[in-house]
Design a protein around this motif. Structure first.
Motif, PDB file in Angstrom:
ATOM      1  N   GLU A  73      35.683  44.875  42.515  1.00 42.74           N
ATOM      2  CA  GLU A  73      36.937  44.880  41.483  1.00 42.74           C
ATOM      3  C   GLU A  73      36.739  46.183  40.568  1.00 42.74           C
ATOM      4  N   LEU A 120      34.267  39.897  45.156  1.00 43.61           N
ATOM      5  CA  LEU A 120      35.253  39.699  44.030  1.00 43.61           C
ATOM      6  C   LEU A 120      35.053  38.670  43.378  1.00 43.61           C
ATOM      7  N   GLY A 137      41.072  37.084  41.765  1.00 44.98           N
ATOM      8  CA  GLY A 137      40.250  37.537  42.644  1.00 44.98           C
ATOM      9  C   GLY A 137      39.882  37.231  44.188  1.00 44.98           C
TER      10      GLY A 137
END
Lengths: 202, 202
Positions: free
Chosen positions: B90, B147, B153
């Protein structure tokens, strides 16, 4: 490998140095630096400029030890501040706290610490000799000791008061008592005792 | 009046900007700046230099979005990192966390956030199109989705997995389970459930 917060690239060096600031550790320094880099227009570039400007311009006031951009600070050069009253504080942070209080209109003297036998800090390591010189220049009528209410702070206050006694000027200290908004139930016994001893007629 | 942390002198500007960093507020920014000024040789001057260097040299890697000092970052230019494995994270902070883990020897792709209908963040606002292009270049054999285990996510992970499906390459994600040193009694039910479902024969 570089740039993961544990080596010697520019980013890592910056993180290492940020981590040495009070209130920040390695983890929060990493977060802060990444936030700066992600928002470089509003954080990284202006911060780099501001820090550079401070590093180039900021110095100590020759007279009182406050932060200054010239030989004397803004308080010492202001014609509106009474030169006859000197408020003695431990640090620039305490000077700022006094200014936020907004009630004092004299000048300051920043000691740069307090006396501490344990840490080997005597009067010569602090701005005490220059305070005594200032207080004896004939212009000063009152010295207000605004030192922290800690053991070392109060020891320092008494030492300074003793040194100033021969000059025959007024030496005062901040009142001790219940803080504004303070609840008795949450105050330590020492504060309550001090407030009782210093009670006033309404 | 200036220099008390609420105006426009260089020191005040610096404090105002420091206070916008994550983990710092006005009070801790004041403390940090005063500490810097008090210790200018070891903090203020080196920090100003380091910040300036980062502001001048740091940019984004054209390929993966990591922090770089040239067009490509150190991971993307390293001949020792396998180009056939891409780990999707991320943020740069997550990339650093993966590197600290020390087990991954491929390359990265930093999305710059996660999909969020609420915040109006779609694939085009993230580095998803460039990920799909990279993954389809014939050289990549596996995409590892690292993630965060949050709703957004995981939504992002599933979206990317769907987009990658036609390419016929391996798409994996980090295992979920009990963290090393984790005590069951302190873990949330979801983690325990996931760890049970993913149990392995010893």
């Amino acid at each position: 490998m570089a740039d993961y917060g544990n080596g010697t690239s520019p980013v890592e060096r910056l993180i290492g140095m940020m981590a040495r600031l009070p209130g920040l550790g390695p983890r929060s320094a990493r977060r802060a630096v990444l936030t700066m880099i992600r928002r470089r227009d509003v954080l990284l570039d202006p911060l780099a400029k501001a820090l550079d400007e401070v590093a180039r311009t900021v110095r100590e006031c020759d007279l009182c030890g406050n932060i200054a951009s010239g030989p004397l600070c803004e308080v010492c050069t202001s014609p509106e501040r009474r030169a006859g009253e000197i408020c003695v504080v431990e640090s620039v942070a305490d000077l700022w706290a006094m200014e936020r209080g907004g009630m004092f209109n004299g000048r300051y003297h920043v000691l740069g610490g307090v006396l501490s036998a344990l840490d080997g800090i005597g009067p010569e390591q602090l701005r005490i000799p220059s305070l005594l010189a200032r207080a004896g220049d004939g212009e000063v009528s009152e010295v207000i000791l605004a030192l922290n209410a800690t053991i070392d702070g109060q020891t320092t206050a008494h030492y300074i008061a003793d040194q100033l006694a021969p000059l025959g000027i007024r030496v005062t200290s901040l009142a001790q008592g219940v803080p504004i908004g303070g609840e008795l139930d949450y105050l330590d016994d020492g504060t309550i005792g001090a407030a009782l001893l210093a009670r006033r007629t309404l």
